[in-house]
Design a protein around this motif. Structure first.
Motif, PDB file in Angstrom:
ATOM      1  N   THR A 219       0.813  -1.216   0.000  1.00 15.30           N
ATOM      2  CA  THR A 219       0.000   0.000   0.000  1.00 15.30           C
ATOM      3  C   THR A 219       0.851   1.273   0.000  1.00 15.30           C
ATOM      4  OG1 THR A 219      -0.172  -0.118   2.430  1.00 15.30           O
ATOM      5  CG2 THR A 219      -1.952  -1.116   1.142  1.00 15.30           C
ATOM      6  N   THR A 220       2.108   1.157   0.431  1.00 13.99           N
ATOM      7  CA  THR A 220       2.983   2.334   0.490  1.00 13.99           C
ATOM      8  C   THR A 220       3.675   2.608  -0.837  1.00 13.99           C
ATOM      9  OG1 THR A 220       3.403   1.913   2.844  1.00 13.99           O
ATOM     10  CG2 THR A 220       4.885   3.433   1.730  1.00 13.99           C
ATOM     11  N   ILE A 221       4.321   1.584  -1.411  1.00 14.89           N
ATOM     12  CA  ILE A 221       5.080   1.820  -2.644  1.00 14.89           C
ATOM     13  C   ILE A 221       4.729   0.851  -3.769  1.00 14.89           C
ATOM     14  CG2 ILE A 221       7.024   2.821  -1.381  1.00 14.89           C
ATOM     15  CD1 ILE A 221       8.531   0.145  -1.892  1.00 14.89           C
ATOM     16  N   GLY A 222       3.756  -0.015  -3.553  1.00 19.23           N
ATOM     17  CA  GLY A 222       3.356  -0.957  -4.596  1.00 19.23           C
ATOM     18  C   GLY A 222       2.740  -0.240  -5.781  1.00 19.23           C
ATOM     19  N   SER A 223       2.976  -0.749  -6.982  1.00 18.89           N
ATOM     20  CA  SER A 223       2.397  -0.146  -8.180  1.00 18.89           C
ATOM     21  C   SER A 223       2.276  -1.201  -9.276  1.00 18.89           C
ATOM     22  CB  SER A 223       3.252   1.022  -8.679  1.00 18.89           C
ATOM     23  OG  SER A 223       4.511   0.565  -9.127  1.00 18.89           O
ATOM     24  N   ALA A 224       1.373  -0.937 -10.224  1.00 14.90           N
ATOM     25  CA  ALA A 224       1.166  -1.858 -11.334  1.00 14.90           C
ATOM     26  C   ALA A 224       1.864  -1.395 -12.599  1.00 14.90           C
ATOM     27  CB  ALA A 224      -0.343  -1.996 -11.606  1.00 14.90           C
ATOM     28  N   PHE A 225       2.343  -0.145 -12.593  1.00 13.31           N
ATOM     29  CA  PHE A 225       2.914   0.478 -13.785  1.00 13.31           C
ATOM     30  C   PHE A 225       4.031   1.404 -13.326  1.00 13.31           C
ATOM     31  CE2 PHE A 225       2.669   3.059 -17.733  1.00 13.31           C
ATOM     32  CZ  PHE A 225       2.498   2.043 -18.669  1.00 13.31           C
ATOM     33  N   PRO A 226       5.141   1.486 -14.066  1.00 15.46           N
ATOM     34  CA  PRO A 226       6.243   2.350 -13.626  1.00 15.46           C
ATOM     35  C   PRO A 226       5.806   3.806 -13.456  1.00 15.46           C
ATOM     36  CG  PRO A 226       6.935   0.932 -15.429  1.00 15.46           C
ATOM     37  CD  PRO A 226       5.447   0.777 -15.319  1.00 15.46           C
ATOM     38  N   GLY A 227       6.268   4.427 -12.385  1.00 14.76           N
ATOM     39  CA  GLY A 227       5.950   5.826 -12.130  1.00 14.76           C
ATOM     40  C   GLY A 227       7.097   6.740 -12.511  1.00 14.76           C
ATOM     41  N   ASP A 228       6.924   8.021 -12.228  1.00 12.66           N
ATOM     42  CA  ASP A 228       7.954   9.007 -12.574  1.00 12.66           C
ATOM     43  C   ASP A 228       9.173   8.902 -11.662  1.00 12.66           C
ATOM     44  OD1 ASP A 228       6.335  10.020 -14.570  1.00 12.66           O
ATOM     45  OD2 ASP A 228       5.346  11.447 -13.214  1.00 12.66           O
ATOM     46  N   ALA A 229       8.951   8.516 -10.416  1.00 12.14           N
ATOM     47  CA  ALA A 229      10.047   8.474  -9.445  1.00 12.14           C
ATOM     48  C   ALA A 229      10.107   7.118  -8.757  1.00 12.14           C
ATOM     49  CB  ALA A 229       9.869   9.583  -8.410  1.00 12.14           C
TER      50      ALA A 229
END
Length: 343
Positions: A219-229
């Protein structure tokens, strides 16, 4: 018969989203009155009998930290009841809590169930609810309840698509004219992501962490797609080589790699649903797109990934966590509609 009539006077009808991770209760006329983790802590007494020690938030705080005579149990697994007795105890506690401890409360209850639930699984849910104090039990498929709760035009002759990503299951469904035209349910959700993070860190760093820590990482840094940072978070656990506590940092690229299998399964369910829906309804989605609900809808950049994969607009419900219970609660106001919706 008189007792049943009297008990009805003390009852307010309830809608329950009996989730793998959390249980939400909606009371007719009051809205959401309870939102607690689906966890029960049991303690063994001097005679060896297991008794309920805590339910909900207090019980979840004990996960992975209990002594030998106490065990914290999650009675729901993959969207269905895994432990009948514990589920019954949990439901009874939540029903009484919703009714402020009234022991005579025997409400009518509508429960959201997965569209892929079997008759045996549905019977287990009904028996648990009745044993916990319900005088009448109805069912509504979770995709339909979620669509109602998210404000989709489910009764109109146009296609609406909902994707409900919960703790134990992900359900994708196309709805038109008050019914589910096509749906698919895969037993992949937030819990499988947490397990994948635990396993990834164990294999890569030889560090053992608990499911609660994995959930915080997700929930803190998980993502499904690369972000900007690139983001990172501190992880604490037990070093498998030395047995001592250890601290390290893990970044968002690693977390995305860890949960990629589960994210791909969700994308696959969405694709399968789009491929199976009638072309007339598919055309409706060009403008209205796909609605995401459930805790998994909050996974960072999931909407970006689905938009890239489907080329359709992706929307997230105003309150994705409560869409199912709110939709089920709205169905409580009209039992005629409720009986038509019942699976």
């Amino acid at each position: 018969m008189l007792l049943r009539s009297i008990s009805g006077l003390f009852s307010h009808d309830l809608a329950i989203d009996l989730g793998t991770a959390n249980t939400l209760v909606y009371m007719k006329g009051k809205g959401i009155v309870l939102n607690e983790p689906s966890v029960v802590a049991m303690k063994k007494d001097d005679r060896g009998t297991m008794k309920v020690l805590a339910v909900g938030k207090e019980a979840k705080s004990m996960l992975g930290k209990t002594p030998g005579n106490i065990v914290a149990i999650r009675p729901m697994k993959d969207g269905v009841i895994a432990d009948f007795d514990i589920a019954e105890a949990m439901l009874r506690h939540f029903i009484r809590t919703a009714h402020a401890g009234q022991k005579l409360a025997r409400p009518r209850i509508i429960i959201g169930v997965a569209s892929g639930i079997t008759e045996v699984e549905k019977k287990a849910v009904k028996e648990s609810a009745e044993s916990a104090g319900a005088r009448e039990v109805f069912f509504i498929e979770e995709p339909m309840a979620a669509a109602i709760g998210a404000g989709l035009p489910v009764t109109e002759p146009k296609g609406s698509m909902i994707v409900d990503i919960g703790g134990g299951t992900t359900e994708a469904a196309v709805i038109s004219l008050g019914g589910i035209v096509y749906s698919i349910s895969v037993r992949v959700g937030g819990d499988k992501m947490d397990e994948a993070i635990v396993e990834y860190i164990k294999k890569k760093y030889r560090l053992l962490i608990g499911s609660t820590s994995a959930e915080i990482i997700k929930t803190t840094i998980g993502s499904a797609f690369p972000g900007d940072a690139l983001e990172s978070v501190e992880v604490k656990g037990r070093d498998l080589a030395t047995g001592s506590p250890k601290v390290l940092n893990i970044d968002s690229d690693e977390v995305r790699e860890a949960i990629s299998e589960q994210v791909n399964a969700i994308v696959g369910a969405v694709r399968s649903t789009l491929e199976q829906m009638p072309p007339e309804l598919a055309a409706d989605l060009i403008d209205c797109g796909i609605m995401l609900v459930g805790g998994g809808a909050l996974l960072k950049h999931l909407g970006l990934l689905l938009r890239a994969e489907t080329k359709l607009p992706i929307r997230i419900a105003a309150d994705p966590l409560s869409a199912v219970v709110v939709g089920a609660g709205e169905a409580l106001s009209d039992l005629g509609i409720l009986r038509n919706l019942e699976k």
